[in-house]
Design an enzyme around this catalytic site. Structure first.
Site, mmCIF file in Angstrom:
data_model
loop_
_atom_site.group_PDB
_atom_site.id
_atom_site.type_symbol
_atom_site.label_atom_id
_atom_site.label_comp_id
_atom_site.label_asym_id
_atom_site.label_seq_id
_atom_site.Cartn_x
_atom_site.Cartn_y
_atom_site.Cartn_z
ATOM 1 N N ASP A 36 35.027 37.565 38.830
ATOM 2 C CA ASP A 36 34.729 36.709 37.678
ATOM 3 C C ASP A 36 35.744 35.567 37.589
ATOM 4 O O ASP A 36 36.932 35.765 37.858
ATOM 5 C CB ASP A 36 34.776 37.550 36.394
ATOM 6 N N HIS A 53 32.762 28.347 43.349
ATOM 7 C CA HIS A 53 32.154 29.431 44.120
ATOM 8 C C HIS A 53 32.600 29.373 45.582
ATOM 9 O O HIS A 53 32.825 30.416 46.212
ATOM 10 C CB HIS A 53 30.635 29.358 44.020
ATOM 11 N N LEU A 147 35.281 49.953 57.597
ATOM 12 C CA LEU A 147 35.146 49.691 56.162
ATOM 13 C C LEU A 147 33.677 49.487 55.874
ATOM 14 O O LEU A 147 32.970 48.830 56.634
ATOM 15 C CB LEU A 147 35.934 48.435 55.766
#
Length: 265
Positions: A36, A53, A147
């Site tokens: 956020d 972004h 991962l």
């Protein structure tokens, strides 16, 4: 542009820059992050939200890299919620372009570094091109084990719960399932993260202190870590601070201090 990942031969116990591993107790198996603050980061610099972004992508790379270095099993990132369609059309369009670009450019790097990619959420709302690249990326990386990177896109926790209930209801209606057989395990098996370890640590950036319809079921016993850092400013050091905060917590799961101490002994 530098490779966003470390070498697959880098040891999981320490960073490639010589930073020692996080000392102390056990690390979380599954870390989830609500990313956020991109827009606020951009506004503070007189930039467009789209620039924010793009800056956030660098934070994603740094976080994936550090999570792999620390030996985290699963990293789930909340990239685009089902409510984000309400944002200005130009911003949504730019986000979709950025998502497609990332799928095209980053998947080979993820694969080369042993990272599996999964995307959860209602993909039917995305363009055919995005859906095809998601499917290709998941197939290409499905056997990687270093991962597990999960991207939540067009995702909502309530949507996920409702879909799970609908799936179980359909099986009951078809005579395939007895209602009495529906328990927590059966319900969890119908969720987007079925088969993935529950979230141990959930991080939210930007100073907000809510979970915003993120993976509601999986956060049932998660430790929550809130940081005032805006997402583009979140880096490897901030990730380590969140891990250190987690290690200081005592996870009770309904038990008393005496029971936990006895269990540890």
């Amino acid at each position: 542009m530098r490779d966003p990942m470390t070498s697959p031969h880098s040891p999981d116990s320490s960073a490639t820059d010589g930073t020692p591993a996080v000392p102390g107790g056990a690390l979380p198996r599954h870390v989830a992050i609500i990313m956020d603050g991109n827009n606020r980061w951009a506004r503070a610099r007189g930039l467009s939200g789209v620039r924010g972004h793009h800056a956030g992508v660098e934070a994603v790379r740094a976080t994936i890299r550090r999570a792999a270095e620390r030996g985290i099993e699963t990293l789930t990132l909340f990239a685009f919620s089902s409510e984000n369609w309400k944002r200005p059309r130009a911003e949504v369009s730019a986000l979709m372009e950025l998502f497609l670009l990332a799928l095209k450019r980053e998947v080979n790097k993820l694969h080369a570094n042993g990272i599996r990619l999964s995307v959860i959420g209602d993909a039917s709302a995305f363009s055919d091109s995005i859906q095809k690249h998601i499917a290709r990326a998941e197939e290409k990386t499905r056997h990687n084990t270093r991962l597990h990177l999960v991207i939540a896109a067009n995702y909502g926790g309530q949507w996920d719960l409702a879909r799970a209930a609908r799936r179980l209801g359909e099986r009951v209606a078809a005579g395939e399932l007895d209602p009495s057989a529906i328990d927590e395990a059966a319900f969890a098996g119908q969720l987007s993260l079925a088969g993935v370890a529950p979230v141990d640590l959930c991080i939210r950036t930007s100073g907000e202190q809510r979970i915003s319809n993120f993976i509601l079921w999986e956060l049932a016993y998660a430790e929550l870590h809130f940081t005032p850092l805006l997402w583009p400013d979140f880096d490897a050091e901030a990730f380590d601070q969140a891990l250190a905060d987690y290690q200081r917590r005592q996870r009770r799961f309904g038990m008393t201090d005496e029971q936990i101490e006895a269990q540890g002994a």
